[in-house]
Design a protein around this motif. Structure first.
Motif, PDB file in Angstrom:
ATOM      1  N   MET A  54     -74.913 -71.949  80.151  1.00  0.00           N
ATOM      2  CA  MET A  54     -75.390 -70.601  80.440  1.00  0.00           C
ATOM      3  C   MET A  54     -74.347 -69.816  81.233  1.00  0.00           C
ATOM      4  O   MET A  54     -74.038 -68.656  80.906  1.00  0.00           O
ATOM      5  CB  MET A  54     -76.709 -70.687  81.228  1.00  0.00           C
ATOM      6  CG  MET A  54     -77.284 -69.349  81.655  1.00  0.00           C
ATOM      7  SD  MET A  54     -77.576 -68.187  80.292  1.00  0.00           S
ATOM      8  CE  MET A  54     -78.659 -69.166  79.252  1.00  0.00           C
ATOM      9  N   ALA A  55     -73.778 -70.441  82.271  1.00  0.00           N
ATOM     10  CA  ALA A  55     -72.742 -69.770  83.070  1.00  0.00           C
ATOM     11  C   ALA A  55     -71.516 -69.474  82.220  1.00  0.00           C
ATOM     12  O   ALA A  55     -70.925 -68.389  82.312  1.00  0.00           O
ATOM     13  CB  ALA A  55     -72.366 -70.632  84.272  1.00  0.00           C
ATOM     14  N   LEU A  56     -71.145 -70.429  81.376  1.00  0.00           N
ATOM     15  CA  LEU A  56     -69.990 -70.239  80.483  1.00  0.00           C
ATOM     16  C   LEU A  56     -70.220 -69.044  79.559  1.00  0.00           C
ATOM     17  O   LEU A  56     -69.349 -68.183  79.394  1.00  0.00           O
ATOM     18  CB  LEU A  56     -69.780 -71.523  79.682  1.00  0.00           C
ATOM     19  CG  LEU A  56     -68.487 -71.714  78.901  1.00  0.00           C
ATOM     20  CD1 LEU A  56     -68.269 -73.202  78.622  1.00  0.00           C
ATOM     21  CD2 LEU A  56     -68.491 -70.967  77.583  1.00  0.00           C
ATOM     22  N   GLY A  57     -71.421 -68.987  78.987  1.00  0.00           N
ATOM     23  CA  GLY A  57     -71.746 -67.891  78.085  1.00  0.00           C
ATOM     24  C   GLY A  57     -71.757 -66.538  78.767  1.00  0.00           C
ATOM     25  O   GLY A  57     -71.295 -65.536  78.207  1.00  0.00           O
TER      26      GLY A  57
ATOM     27  N   ILE B 128     -67.240 -73.440  74.155  1.00  0.00           N
ATOM     28  CA  ILE B 128     -68.582 -73.576  73.579  1.00  0.00           C
ATOM     29  C   ILE B 128     -68.502 -74.327  72.255  1.00  0.00           C
ATOM     30  O   ILE B 128     -69.286 -75.239  71.976  1.00  0.00           O
ATOM     31  CB  ILE B 128     -69.235 -72.194  73.386  1.00  0.00           C
ATOM     32  CG1 ILE B 128     -69.441 -71.513  74.751  1.00  0.00           C
ATOM     33  CG2 ILE B 128     -70.570 -72.328  72.652  1.00  0.00           C
ATOM     34  CD1 ILE B 128     -69.895 -70.068  74.661  1.00  0.00           C
ATOM     35  N   VAL B 129     -67.514 -73.973  71.418  1.00  0.00           N
ATOM     36  CA  VAL B 129     -67.335 -74.633  70.120  1.00  0.00           C
ATOM     37  C   VAL B 129     -67.013 -76.115  70.310  1.00  0.00           C
ATOM     38  O   VAL B 129     -67.527 -76.978  69.588  1.00  0.00           O
ATOM     39  CB  VAL B 129     -66.208 -73.947  69.308  1.00  0.00           C
ATOM     40  CG1 VAL B 129     -65.876 -74.742  68.049  1.00  0.00           C
ATOM     41  CG2 VAL B 129     -66.615 -72.524  68.948  1.00  0.00           C
TER      42      VAL B 129
ATOM     43  N   THR C 117     -65.629 -83.015  66.307  1.00  0.00           N
ATOM     44  CA  THR C 117     -64.279 -83.594  66.358  1.00  0.00           C
ATOM     45  C   THR C 117     -64.159 -84.443  67.610  1.00  0.00           C
ATOM     46  O   THR C 117     -64.994 -84.357  68.514  1.00  0.00           O
ATOM     47  CB  THR C 117     -63.179 -82.504  66.379  1.00  0.00           C
ATOM     48  OG1 THR C 117     -63.303 -81.739  67.592  1.00  0.00           O
ATOM     49  CG2 THR C 117     -63.292 -81.575  65.189  1.00  0.00           C
ATOM     50  N   VAL C 118     -63.127 -85.275  67.683  1.00  0.00           N
ATOM     51  CA  VAL C 118     -62.931 -86.160  68.823  1.00  0.00           C
ATOM     52  C   VAL C 118     -62.426 -85.356  70.013  1.00  0.00           C
ATOM     53  O   VAL C 118     -61.330 -84.802  69.980  1.00  0.00           O
ATOM     54  CB  VAL C 118     -61.926 -87.287  68.483  1.00  0.00           C
ATOM     55  CG1 VAL C 118     -61.698 -88.182  69.696  1.00  0.00           C
ATOM     56  CG2 VAL C 118     -62.427 -88.099  67.301  1.00  0.00           C
ATOM     57  N   GLY C 119     -63.250 -85.281  71.071  1.00  0.00           N
ATOM     58  CA  GLY C 119     -62.847 -84.571  72.281  1.00  0.00           C
ATOM     59  C   GLY C 119     -62.622 -83.084  72.089  1.00  0.00           C
ATOM     60  O   GLY C 119     -61.978 -82.447  72.918  1.00  0.00           O
TER      61      GLY C 119
ATOM     62  N   ALA D 195     -60.872 -78.236  67.103  1.00  0.00           N
ATOM     63  CA  ALA D 195     -61.882 -77.170  67.113  1.00  0.00           C
ATOM     64  C   ALA D 195     -61.420 -75.997  67.973  1.00  0.00           C
ATOM     65  O   ALA D 195     -61.495 -74.837  67.561  1.00  0.00           O
ATOM     66  CB  ALA D 195     -63.213 -77.715  67.624  1.00  0.00           C
ATOM     67  N   ARG D 196     -60.942 -76.298  69.184  1.00  0.00           N
ATOM     68  CA  ARG D 196     -60.439 -75.243  70.075  1.00  0.00           C
ATOM     69  C   ARG D 196     -59.293 -74.474  69.418  1.00  0.00           C
ATOM     70  O   ARG D 196     -59.258 -73.244  69.421  1.00  0.00           O
ATOM     71  CB  ARG D 196     -59.935 -75.844  71.387  1.00  0.00           C
ATOM     72  CG  ARG D 196     -60.997 -76.284  72.357  1.00  0.00           C
ATOM     73  CD  ARG D 196     -60.327 -76.798  73.624  1.00  0.00           C
ATOM     74  NE  ARG D 196     -61.286 -77.314  74.577  1.00  0.00           N
ATOM     75  CZ  ARG D 196     -61.941 -76.572  75.455  1.00  0.00           C
ATOM     76  NH1 ARG D 196     -61.739 -75.269  75.485  1.00  0.00           N
ATOM     77  NH2 ARG D 196     -62.795 -77.111  76.304  1.00  0.00           N
ATOM     78  N   GLU D 197     -58.355 -75.247  68.862  1.00  0.00           N
ATOM     79  CA  GLU D 197     -57.165 -74.633  68.287  1.00  0.00           C
ATOM     80  C   GLU D 197     -57.512 -73.709  67.120  1.00  0.00           C
ATOM     81  O   GLU D 197     -56.920 -72.634  66.960  1.00  0.00           O
ATOM     82  CB  GLU D 197     -56.196 -75.721  67.825  1.00  0.00           C
ATOM     83  CG  GLU D 197     -55.511 -76.496  68.933  1.00  0.00           C
ATOM     84  CD  GLU D 197     -56.372 -77.564  69.577  1.00  0.00           C
ATOM     85  OE1 GLU D 197     -55.944 -78.188  70.542  1.00  0.00           O
ATOM     86  OE2 GLU D 197     -57.521 -77.771  69.093  1.00  0.00           O
ATOM     87  N   LEU D 198     -58.495 -74.109  66.311  1.00  0.00           N
ATOM     88  CA  LEU D 198     -58.892 -73.278  65.176  1.00  0.00           C
ATOM     89  C   LEU D 198     -59.480 -71.949  65.626  1.00  0.00           C
ATOM     90  O   LEU D 198     -59.264 -70.913  64.988  1.00  0.00           O
ATOM     91  CB  LEU D 198     -59.900 -74.030  64.292  1.00  0.00           C
ATOM     92  CG  LEU D 198     -59.321 -75.133  63.392  1.00  0.00           C
ATOM     93  CD1 LEU D 198     -60.428 -75.869  62.675  1.00  0.00           C
ATOM     94  CD2 LEU D 198     -58.324 -74.545  62.395  1.00  0.00           C
ATOM     95  N   VAL D 199     -60.231 -71.965  66.740  1.00  0.00           N
ATOM     96  CA  VAL D 199     -60.781 -70.721  67.287  1.00  0.00           C
ATOM     97  C   VAL D 199     -59.646 -69.757  67.614  1.00  0.00           C
ATOM     98  O   VAL D 199     -59.680 -68.572  67.263  1.00  0.00           O
ATOM     99  CB  VAL D 199     -61.634 -70.995  68.542  1.00  0.00           C
ATOM    100  CG1 VAL D 199     -61.997 -69.680  69.248  1.00  0.00           C
ATOM    101  CG2 VAL D 199     -62.908 -71.745  68.178  1.00  0.00           C
ATOM    102  N   PHE D 200     -58.616 -70.268  68.300  1.00  0.00           N
ATOM    103  CA  PHE D 200     -57.469 -69.431  68.665  1.00  0.00           C
ATOM    104  C   PHE D 200     -56.711 -68.939  67.438  1.00  0.00           C
ATOM    105  O   PHE D 200     -56.312 -67.778  67.363  1.00  0.00           O
ATOM    106  CB  PHE D 200     -56.526 -70.204  69.588  1.00  0.00           C
ATOM    107  CG  PHE D 200     -56.982 -70.250  71.013  1.00  0.00           C
ATOM    108  CD1 PHE D 200     -56.779 -69.161  71.848  1.00  0.00           C
ATOM    109  CD2 PHE D 200     -57.602 -71.371  71.525  1.00  0.00           C
ATOM    110  CE1 PHE D 200     -57.188 -69.193  73.176  1.00  0.00           C
ATOM    111  CE2 PHE D 200     -58.017 -71.416  72.847  1.00  0.00           C
ATOM    112  CZ  PHE D 200     -57.811 -70.318  73.671  1.00  0.00           C
ATOM    113  N   ILE D 201     -56.513 -69.847  66.480  1.00  0.00           N
ATOM    114  CA  ILE D 201     -55.749 -69.493  65.278  1.00  0.00           C
ATOM    115  C   ILE D 201     -56.412 -68.346  64.519  1.00  0.00           C
ATOM    116  O   ILE D 201     -55.766 -67.354  64.159  1.00  0.00           O
ATOM    117  CB  ILE D 201     -55.604 -70.723  64.347  1.00  0.00           C
ATOM    118  CG1 ILE D 201     -54.596 -71.728  64.933  1.00  0.00           C
ATOM    119  CG2 ILE D 201     -55.162 -70.305  62.956  1.00  0.00           C
ATOM    120  CD1 ILE D 201     -53.172 -71.242  64.974  1.00  0.00           C
TER     121      ILE D 201
END
Length: 291
Positions: free
Chosen positions: A137-140, A232-233, A239-241, A245-251
Motif C-alpha cells: 500500500m505504501a509503495l503504491g 510491484i511487478v 521469475t526468480v527473485g 521482470a524489473r528490467e522489462l518494465v524499464f525497457i
C-alpha cells in the motif's frame, strides 16, 4: 490432470523449472533490446561510494520492514524478540532469493513461529500477509504521488488528478477492508503504515543513490516512478527473485519517458545485486526461540 500423480517435491521442482524458464526468457528479451557494450561501460563507470550508500539505505529499509512485521506478530500474541525477528527477516530474504522451489521465506517463518508458539498457523499467515499488503500500500501510494507529479509536469492534469485522488482514498479503504477481513491482526495498521512509509522512503533513497552512482542527473522522477512500478511487478513470483521482470518494465517504458535503456537495465541489475548481497546476512544466523 498430471498434478494428482506428482509428489509435492516434484510439483515444486516443476514450478521452479517454469519460473527459471520465464526468467531466462525475460533476460534474453532484455539483452536483445539493449546494446550490451554500452551497458557494460555504464556498469564499469559506477561510483562504488554511491553504491555503498545505496546498500546502507536498502538495509535501513529491511530493518524497518522487520520492525513493521514485529508489530503484526505482537498483535497475535507472538512474543518473539525484536532481534530474533530481525534474524528471521534476513533469513527469509535469503530463502526467497536462493531456495529453488522451496517453501520460501514467509513459509519458513510460518513453520518456525508455529513450532515455537501455540498460535494457529493460519493466524500467523494472516499477520504476514497483512504485513506484505501494508508495505505494498505504501509503495503504491508513493508511486501514485510520483505519477501525479509527472502528470502535471508533462501536461496531463486529468491523469495527475486521478492519481492524486486514488492516493488519498487508498489507505482509508485499505484500513476498513483489513479490519473487516483480518480482525485479529488489524490493530497495528496505523503504526505499521508509518513504518511502511519509512521502508519505501529508504528504498527510494537506495534507488536515488544507485542513479547517482551511474551518473544519472536527468529524468530522476521517471526512473523512481518506474522503480516503484517494477517493484510491484517483481512481487509477482513468475521469475526468480524478480530478475528480468524489473528490467522489462524499464525497457518498455523507456520509449515513453526518455530514459536510457542501458542505464535503466544496469540500475535494475545493481538493485538486485544489493538485494542479493544483503540477503546473505541471513546465512548462518542462529534462529532459535529466544536466540
Amino acid at each position: 490432470m498430471l498434478e494428482k500423480y506428482l509428489t509435492p517435491p516434484q510439483k515444486k521442482l516443476i514450478k521452479f523449472a517454469l519460473k527459471l524458464l520465464l526468467t531466462i526468457g525475460a533476460v534474453y528479451l532484455v539483452t536483445q533490446k539493449i546494446e550490451m557494450d554500452k551497458a557494460w561501460e555504464v556498469l564499469k563507470g559506477a561510483s562504488p561510494w554511491a553504491l555503498f550508500v545505496a546498500f546502507l539505505f536498502f538495509n535501513f529499509s529491511k530493518i524497518s520492514s522487520a520492525f513493521r512485521l514485529h508489530l503484526f506478530l505482537k498483535a497475535i500474541d507472538i512474543g518473539v524478540t525484536a532481534l530474533l525477528n530481525l534474524k528471521l527477516y534476513y533469513l527469509g530474504m535469503f530463502y526467497n532469493l536462493f531456495l529453488p522451489g522451496g517453501i520460501g521465506g514467509d513459509g519458513y517463518k510460518i513453520f518456525l513461529l508455529g513450532k515455537w508458539y501455540t498460535i494457529p498457523r493460519t493466524k500467523i499467515f494472516q499477520a504476514l500477509l497483512l504485513d506484505r499488503l501494508n508495505g505494498m500500500m505504501a509503495l503504491g501510494i508513493y508511486a501514485l504521488l510520483l505519477i501525479t507529479f509527472l502528470g502535471y509536469d508533462m501536461g496531463y492534469p486529468l491523469w495527475a488528478g486521478l492519481s492524486l485522488f486514488i492516493a488519498i482514498i487508498a489507505y482509508p479503504i485499505f484500513v476498513v477492508g483489513s479490519r473487516l477481513i483480518f480482525k485479529a491482526t488489524a490493530n497495528p495498521n496505523h503504526k505499521a503504515f508509518q513504518w511502511s512509509l519509512l521502508v519505501q522512503l529508504f528504498q527510494l533513497l537506495c534507488a536515488y543513490f544507485i542513479l547517482q552512482a551511474l551518473g544519472v542527473d536527468e529524468y530522476i522522477p521517471e526512473y523512481l516512478t518506474l522503480f516503484l512500478i517494477s517493484s510491484i511487478v517483481a512481487i509477482i513470483p513468475f521469475t526468480v527473485g524478480g530478475v528480468g521482470a524489473r528490467e522489462l518494465v524499464f525497457i518498455y517504458a523507456a520509449a515513453y519517458t526518455g530514459i536510457s535503456e542501458e542505464k535503466a537495465v544496469v540500475f535494475s541489475m545493481l538493485f538486485f545485486m544489493i538485494t542479493a548481497l544483503s540477503s546473505f546476512t541471513g546465512v548462518g544466523m542462529k534462529v532459535e526461540e529466544g536466540a
